[in-house]
Write a protein that holds these residues in place. Structure first.
Motif, short mmCIF file in Angstrom:
data_model
loop_
_atom_site.label_atom_id
_atom_site.label_comp_id
_atom_site.label_asym_id
_atom_site.label_seq_id
_atom_site.Cartn_x
_atom_site.Cartn_y
_atom_site.Cartn_z
N ILE A 184 -14.97 -2.73 -1.74
CA ILE A 184 -13.42 -1.93 -1.02
C ILE A 184 -12.18 -1.82 -0.49
CG2 ILE A 184 -14.01 -0.59 0.89
CD1 ILE A 184 -17.08 -1.87 1.02
N VAL A 185 -12.09 -3.59 -1.03
CA VAL A 185 -10.56 -4.22 -0.58
C VAL A 185 -9.50 -3.58 -1.67
CG1 VAL A 185 -9.03 -6.09 -0.05
CG2 VAL A 185 -11.21 -5.55 1.45
N THR A 186 -10.11 -4.68 -2.45
CA THR A 186 -10.12 -4.33 -4.11
C THR A 186 -9.18 -2.17 -4.50
OG1 THR A 186 -10.41 -5.72 -5.12
CG2 THR A 186 -9.45 -4.34 -6.51
N CYS A 187 -10.70 -1.76 -4.97
CA CYS A 187 -10.23 -0.08 -5.02
C CYS A 187 -9.45 0.63 -3.71
CB CYS A 187 -11.60 0.30 -4.93
SG CYS A 187 -12.78 0.16 -6.53
N SER A 188 -9.27 -0.03 -2.58
CA SER A 188 -8.80 1.29 -1.80
C SER A 188 -7.20 0.64 -1.93
CB SER A 188 -9.28 0.84 0.23
OG SER A 188 -9.56 -0.27 0.14
N VAL A 189 -6.97 -0.66 -1.98
CA VAL A 189 -5.92 -0.60 -1.99
C VAL A 189 -4.79 -0.21 -3.55
CG1 VAL A 189 -3.91 -2.73 -2.24
CG2 VAL A 189 -5.58 -2.83 -0.33
N LEU A 190 -5.59 -0.26 -4.75
CA LEU A 190 -5.31 -0.77 -5.31
C LEU A 190 -5.44 1.58 -5.69
CD1 LEU A 190 -6.85 -1.98 -8.64
CD2 LEU A 190 -4.65 -2.12 -7.50
N LEU A 192 -4.87 2.93 -3.09
CA LEU A 192 -4.34 4.14 -2.43
C LEU A 192 -2.49 3.90 -2.91
CD1 LEU A 192 -5.27 3.49 1.39
CD2 LEU A 192 -5.31 5.67 0.18
N LEU A 193 -1.96 2.58 -3.22
CA LEU A 193 -1.33 2.28 -3.78
C LEU A 193 -0.70 3.00 -5.51
CD1 LEU A 193 -1.08 -1.19 -4.43
CD2 LEU A 193 0.69 0.25 -3.10
N ALA A 194 -1.91 3.67 -5.92
CA ALA A 194 -1.68 4.77 -7.28
C ALA A 194 -1.75 5.69 -6.97
CB ALA A 194 -3.14 4.24 -8.12
N ARG A 196 -0.41 6.50 -3.72
CA ARG A 196 1.53 7.14 -3.60
C ARG A 196 1.81 6.89 -4.39
NH1 ARG A 196 5.08 6.99 -1.64
NH2 ARG A 196 6.41 6.07 0.37
N TYR A 197 2.77 6.03 -5.32
CA TYR A 197 3.16 6.13 -6.66
C TYR A 197 3.17 6.32 -7.76
CZ TYR A 197 5.16 2.48 -3.12
OH TYR A 197 5.52 1.78 -1.74
N LYS A 198 1.11 7.13 -8.12
CA LYS A 198 1.42 8.18 -8.68
C LYS A 198 1.76 7.85 -10.23
CE LYS A 198 3.61 12.28 -7.00
NZ LYS A 198 3.03 12.16 -6.00
N TRP A 199 0.51 6.19 -10.31
CA TRP A 199 0.04 5.75 -11.07
C TRP A 199 -0.57 6.33 -12.16
CZ3 TRP A 199 -1.59 0.17 -8.56
CH2 TRP A 199 0.40 -0.62 -8.05
N THR A 200 -0.51 6.80 -13.49
CA THR A 200 -1.32 7.21 -14.29
C THR A 200 -1.46 6.61 -15.58
OG1 THR A 200 0.34 8.80 -15.12
CG2 THR A 200 -0.46 9.68 -13.35
N LEU A 201 -2.27 6.89 -15.91
CA LEU A 201 -2.34 6.00 -17.88
C LEU A 201 -2.41 7.07 -18.35
CD1 LEU A 201 -6.83 5.56 -17.31
CD2 LEU A 201 -4.96 3.09 -17.23
N PRO A 202 -1.78 5.87 -19.52
CA PRO A 202 -0.77 7.35 -20.53
C PRO A 202 -1.72 8.30 -21.26
CG PRO A 202 -1.11 5.21 -21.67
CD PRO A 202 -1.41 4.47 -20.18
N ARG A 203 -1.68 9.71 -21.58
CA ARG A 203 -2.26 10.57 -21.86
C ARG A 203 -2.00 10.61 -23.81
NH1 ARG A 203 -2.96 15.84 -18.24
NH2 ARG A 203 -4.64 15.80 -19.56
N LYS A 204 -3.31 10.48 -24.35
CA LYS A 204 -3.45 10.39 -25.75
C LYS A 204 -3.51 11.52 -26.80
CE LYS A 204 -3.17 7.11 -29.02
NZ LYS A 204 -2.11 5.32 -28.91
N GLY A 205 -2.69 12.29 -27.03
CA GLY A 205 -2.76 13.52 -27.92
C GLY A 205 -1.92 13.57 -29.22
N ASP A 206 -2.51 14.82 -29.89
CA ASP A 206 -1.95 14.50 -31.58
C ASP A 206 -0.69 14.49 -30.85
OD1 ASP A 206 -4.70 15.17 -32.32
OD2 ASP A 206 -4.34 17.06 -31.54
#
Lengths: 208, 208, 208
Positions: A184-190, A192-194, A196-206
Motif C-alpha cells: 500500500i505504501v509503495t504503490c501509493s507513493v510511487l 502519486l509521484l508518477a 504528479r510528474y507524469k512518469w510513463t513507460l516508453p511506447r514501442k511502435g513501428d
C-alpha cells in the motif's frame, strides 16, 4: 497487551478502494451520459471487476458476492456519482489518492490470495496485478476504449507489479500483514509521484 | 389430483428465450455481414451468455453445457437466422415478445439460483439482472458497441431489476414457482409497454 | 520396447503455440504503440486466453496457472516481441505455421478435456473451438476490433471445428493421441491452404 488488529485497517482501505473506483466508474458513466443502470454497471465493474476476475480464475466464489459490504459499496458509489457532480482539484486529488491506496492494497491481496491457493510465483504476480488493474480494464473495454494500462498513461500497472513482487517476497518469508502495508505504501507513493510528474513507460511502435 | 408441473412451462419459456435471443444475435450478425461462424458465436453469446456469466460467477458448471437443449437451441437460432431473412412487423413483434418473456424468466432464474447458492440479497438481484441482460451486453461489446442497457434505450435492465426483486421476495416466503410466473408476467407487461411507449430513464451527463 | 511418449510431442506443440500466439499478440501491441505492460497483456491474452476461457467454463483452475511453462512462455513472447522487430516473409510464414499447429493442437485439447469432464458432444466441440480461437477473440475485443473470426478472414474457426469433430470421433472410439495428431495435421494443412489460397466463407449480409 497489543489489541491492534491490522486486518481492520486493510479492510477499511479495501472498501475505500471500492468506493473510490466505483466513483471513478460513475464519472465515466457521467461523461458518456448513461442512465442510472449504466452508472450501476460501471461502478460495479470498476470497483469489483478486478477481484471478480481474480476469483473466477482462482476457481472460487467471488468475495464481491460473499461479503455484503463490497457490492453495497459499489452501489453506493454509483448513487453518489449519479446524484452529485464532482468537480474541483481536491475531489480529483482525493479520488486519485484512494485509487492509489487501492492499487497497493489489491495487488497485495491478489498476490497473497493466489499464493494461498498454491499458485506459483509468476501466476501469483499476474493475479495480483489483475486484481489491481482488472476493474479499470473491464470498464475501458465495455465503454469502447482500449485499456489505458496498455500504454500512454502514467505508471499504474507497473506500480502494481512492484507491489505484487514486494508482497510475494514478504509473504514468502512469513509476513503477509507487512506485505499488505508495504505494498500500500509503495504503490501509493510511487503511483502519486508518477501521476504528479507524469512518469510513463516508453511506447514501442513501428516507428521505434 | 393436480398433475400440472409448472417446471415444464418454465423450461419452455427458457428455451424459447434462448431461441429468440439467438435470433436477435443472428440479426446483428447479418447487419454486420458476418459469415456462419460469426452467426454461431453471436447466437450463442446472446442466447446463452447471461446464464454462462451467472454460473461462472457462482463458481458452478454452466447449465448451457450440461443441458443439451440450450446449446442446440442457440445453434438452431444461428442456422435459421443465417438461412432466412426476417422482416416485417410481426416477426419483430414476436421476437420482442419472446425476448421480454425471457427477460422475466431469466431474472427470476438467476435470482432464485443465486439464493439457492446461499448468496445475500444484493448479489442475488445482481446475478438475476446479469442473467437477463448479460448476453446482450456481451453481444454489444464483441461487436464494438457500448452495451445499450447502459443508457438511451427503452427500459430493459430496470424491468429485470423489478423482476429480480419480485422473485427475491416471493422466493423468501417460500413460493419460487409463483416468483417465476410473477417475474415473467411483470417483465413482459412492463417491458412491452416500455417498448411500445418508448419509456426511458433520464440520462445523466455533464450537461444535466 | 516402444519408449516413445506422444505427450512430450504434444506438449512441445502446445508451448510452441503459446509462444507463436504470444508473439502475434506482441505484434498487435507494436502496431498499436503500447508500452511493455500492453505487450505483456496482449501476449498473455492471445497465447493463454483460449485455454483460460475453456477452464473457467469447465469450472476448473486454468492450466495456464498450474503449469509454470505456459505463463513463462507468454511472458517470453512479450519480451521477445518487445525487443525485436519481426519482419520479412519467413518470419511471417513461421508464425503462421506455428499458429496453425496450435489451432489443431488446441481444438483437440479443448475437445478431449471437455469430454473428460463428462460434457456432451456439442459443448465439447464448442469448448475445443473456443480453446483454439478464444485468445485471438479476446485480443481483438480488448484492442477495439471486432473479432476477425466473425467474418472476412480466411478459414480459421471453421478449421478448428473440423479438428474438434475429428478429435471427438477419434476420442470416442478410444484414441485420444491419434485424435491430437490428426487434428494437428488436419488443421495445419487446411489452415495453411486456406491462408495461401485465401479461402473464405461467404458473408451473409442484408444485401445477400
Amino acid at each position: 497487551m497489543n489489541t491492534f488488529d491490522p486486518s481492520l485497517l486493510f479492510r477499511t482501505v479495501d472498501v475505500a478502494g471500492v468506493l473510490a473506483n466505483g466513483l471513478l466508474g460513475a464519472l465515466v458513466a457521467r461523461r458518456m451520459r448513461f442512465d442510472i443502470i449504466g452508472f450501476l454497471f460501471l461502478a460495479i465493474l470498476t470497483g469489483l471487476g478486478g477481484g471478480m476476475l481474480r476469483d473466477v480464475l482462482l476457481n472460487t466464489r467471488p468475495v464481491a458476492f460473499t461479503d455484503p459490504l463490497y457490492l453495497a459499496g459499489a452501489v453506493t458509489a454509483a448513487g453518489v456519482g449519479y446524484l452529485l457532480v464532482f468537480k474541483g482539484h481536491w475531489v480529483g486529488r482525493t479520488l486519485t489518492f484512494l485509487d492509489m491506496l487501492a492499487l497497493g492494497c489489491w495487488s497485495a491481496t491478489g498476490t497473497i490470495k493466489a499464493l494461498g491457493y498454491g499458485l506459483d510465483l509468476l501466476p501469483a504476480i499476474l493475479l495480483g496485478v489483475l486484481t489491481a488493474v482488472g476493474g479499470g480494464m473491464i470498464r475501458d473495454v465495455v465503454t469502447g476504449r482500449i485499456p489505458v494500462v496498455f500504454g500512454g498513461n502514467t505508471l499504474y500497472a507497473s506500480v502494481a507489479i512492484i507491489g505484487a513482487i514486494e508482497s510475494l517476497l514478504l509473504t514468502s518469508v512469513g509476513y503477509p500483514n507487512v506485505a499488505m502495508a508495504a505494498s500500500i505504501v509503495t504503490c501509493s507513493v510511487l503511483g502519486l509521484l508518477a501521476h504528479r510528474y507524469k512518469w510513463t513507460l516508453p511506447r514501442k511502435g513501428d516507428g521505434g
